[in-house]
Design a protein around this motif. Structure first.
Motif, PDB file in Angstrom:
ATOM      1  N   LEU A  32       0.862  -1.175   0.000  1.00  0.00           N
ATOM      2  CA  LEU A  32       0.000   0.000   0.000  1.00  0.00           C
ATOM      3  C   LEU A  32       0.898   1.224   0.000  1.00  0.00           C
ATOM      4  O   LEU A  32       1.765   1.366   0.862  1.00  0.00           O
ATOM      5  N   VAL A  33       0.718   2.104  -0.979  1.00  0.00           N
ATOM      6  CA  VAL A  33       1.535   3.310  -1.108  1.00  0.00           C
ATOM      7  C   VAL A  33       0.614   4.521  -1.039  1.00  0.00           C
ATOM      8  O   VAL A  33      -0.366   4.609  -1.788  1.00  0.00           O
ATOM      9  N   TYR A  34       0.918   5.448  -0.148  1.00  0.00           N
ATOM     10  CA  TYR A  34       0.222   6.731  -0.037  1.00  0.00           C
ATOM     11  C   TYR A  34       1.230   7.827  -0.331  1.00  0.00           C
ATOM     12  O   TYR A  34       2.317   7.838   0.258  1.00  0.00           O
ATOM     13  N   CYS A  35       0.904   8.748  -1.205  1.00  0.00           N
ATOM     14  CA  CYS A  35       1.769   9.879  -1.543  1.00  0.00           C
ATOM     15  C   CYS A  35       0.955  11.159  -1.520  1.00  0.00           C
ATOM     16  O   CYS A  35      -0.147  11.204  -2.070  1.00  0.00           O
ATOM     17  N   ARG A 104       1.428  14.333  -8.787  1.00  0.00           N
ATOM     18  CA  ARG A 104       0.290  14.709  -9.631  1.00  0.00           C
ATOM     19  C   ARG A 104      -0.463  13.450 -10.033  1.00  0.00           C
ATOM     20  O   ARG A 104       0.076  12.350  -9.988  1.00  0.00           O
ATOM     21  N   GLU A 105      -1.690  13.635 -10.445  1.00  0.00           N
ATOM     22  CA  GLU A 105      -2.516  12.509 -10.892  1.00  0.00           C
ATOM     23  C   GLU A 105      -1.788  11.739 -11.996  1.00  0.00           C
ATOM     24  O   GLU A 105      -1.265  12.322 -12.935  1.00  0.00           O
ATOM     25  N   GLY A 106      -1.712  10.425 -11.854  1.00  0.00           N
ATOM     26  CA  GLY A 106      -1.073   9.568 -12.842  1.00  0.00           C
ATOM     27  C   GLY A 106       0.403   9.316 -12.591  1.00  0.00           C
ATOM     28  O   GLY A 106       0.968   8.360 -13.115  1.00  0.00           O
ATOM     29  N   GLU A 107       1.049  10.139 -11.786  1.00  0.00           N
ATOM     30  CA  GLU A 107       2.487  10.006 -11.568  1.00  0.00           C
ATOM     31  C   GLU A 107       2.846   8.737 -10.787  1.00  0.00           C
ATOM     32  O   GLU A 107       3.812   8.044 -11.117  1.00  0.00           O
ATOM     33  N   LEU A 108       2.057   8.401  -9.788  1.00  0.00           N
ATOM     34  CA  LEU A 108       2.311   7.186  -9.023  1.00  0.00           C
ATOM     35  C   LEU A 108       2.142   5.947  -9.907  1.00  0.00           C
ATOM     36  O   LEU A 108       2.955   5.016  -9.854  1.00  0.00           O
ATOM     37  N   VAL A 120      -0.188  -3.635 -10.292  1.00  0.00           N
ATOM     38  CA  VAL A 120      -1.046  -2.658  -9.626  1.00  0.00           C
ATOM     39  C   VAL A 120      -2.474  -3.182  -9.609  1.00  0.00           C
ATOM     40  O   VAL A 120      -3.042  -3.533 -10.639  1.00  0.00           O
ATOM     41  N   ASP A 121      -3.065  -3.222  -8.409  1.00  0.00           N
ATOM     42  CA  ASP A 121      -4.444  -3.671  -8.240  1.00  0.00           C
ATOM     43  C   ASP A 121      -5.428  -2.510  -8.259  1.00  0.00           C
ATOM     44  O   ASP A 121      -6.534  -2.636  -8.768  1.00  0.00           O
ATOM     45  N   GLU A 122      -4.999  -1.387  -7.689  1.00  0.00           N
ATOM     46  CA  GLU A 122      -5.926  -0.259  -7.562  1.00  0.00           C
ATOM     47  C   GLU A 122      -5.133   1.025  -7.337  1.00  0.00           C
ATOM     48  O   GLU A 122      -4.127   1.022  -6.628  1.00  0.00           O
ATOM     49  N   VAL A 123      -5.589   2.121  -7.936  1.00  0.00           N
ATOM     50  CA  VAL A 123      -5.044   3.454  -7.680  1.00  0.00           C
ATOM     51  C   VAL A 123      -6.239   4.343  -7.378  1.00  0.00           C
ATOM     52  O   VAL A 123      -7.257   4.280  -8.074  1.00  0.00           O
ATOM     53  N   TYR A 124      -6.127   5.145  -6.323  1.00  0.00           N
ATOM     54  CA  TYR A 124      -7.262   5.980  -5.925  1.00  0.00           C
ATOM     55  C   TYR A 124      -6.789   7.228  -5.196  1.00  0.00           C
ATOM     56  O   TYR A 124      -5.618   7.338  -4.821  1.00  0.00           O
ATOM     57  N   ILE A 133      -2.552   0.260  -4.425  1.00  0.00           N
ATOM     58  CA  ILE A 133      -2.383  -1.073  -3.860  1.00  0.00           C
ATOM     59  C   ILE A 133      -1.818  -1.924  -4.980  1.00  0.00           C
ATOM     60  O   ILE A 133      -2.346  -1.947  -6.088  1.00  0.00           O
ATOM     61  N   ALA A 134      -0.713  -2.607  -4.676  1.00  0.00           N
ATOM     62  CA  ALA A 134      -0.065  -3.469  -5.666  1.00  0.00           C
ATOM     63  C   ALA A 134       0.303  -4.773  -4.980  1.00  0.00           C
ATOM     64  O   ALA A 134       0.333  -4.852  -3.739  1.00  0.00           O
TER      65      ALA A 134
END
Length: 139
Positions: A32-35, A104-108, A120-124, A133-134
């Motif tokens: 789980l990655v939060y930025c 920025r949106e899409g950068e992660l 990658v399972d989910e980006v939100y 979540i990957a």
């Protein structure tokens, strides 16, 4: 919880941090990655953070176990709670400036795509953060 992608000032270092996280996972293990998000407007986030650029210095309050905020001390005293000797608390904790890259949106998504070990399972978006979540692919 650890901030490993924020303090990396160059994209190759951010990718390397994600590769290292992937290395530590067993196959099927989840990451789980939060930025912090650059997009902090009223429509997207209730966060009070506003960034002038993607690479910024932000205040870091160095918290020492015996340091209490003045408001905390007032609440404790008002409640009749335990009192601290005068020398036990310092006035304010030290505030340092730390480097932070905000995403920025899409950068992660783009960074994660450079780590073949991860799927990658989910980006939100969650309260001022871009999140992903990957999982580690099977070897």
């Amino acid at each position: 919880r650890t901030a490993f992608a924020h303090p990396c000032e160059a994209e190759p270092r951010r990718v390397q941090a994600l590769r290292e996280a992937a290395r530590l996972l067993r196959p099927g293990g989840r990451l789980l990655v939060y930025c912090w998000s650059y997009e902090q407007d009223e429509e997207k986030s209730r966060s009070r953070h506003r960034f002038v650029a993607q690479d910024v210095l932000v205040p870091w309050n160095n918290k020492t176990p015996s340091v209490k905020k003045a408001s905390d001390m007032s609440k404790i005293a008002a409640s009749g709670g335990p009192q601290q000797e005068a020398g036990g608390w310092t006035e304010r904790p030290e505030v340092c400036q730390r480097y932070c890259h905000v995403y920025r949106e899409g950068e992660l998504d783009e960074l994660l795509a450079q780590v073949p070990e991860l799927a990658v399972d989910e980006v939100y978006f969650d309260t001022g953060n871009w999140c992903a979540i990957a999982h580690r692919r099977a070897d």
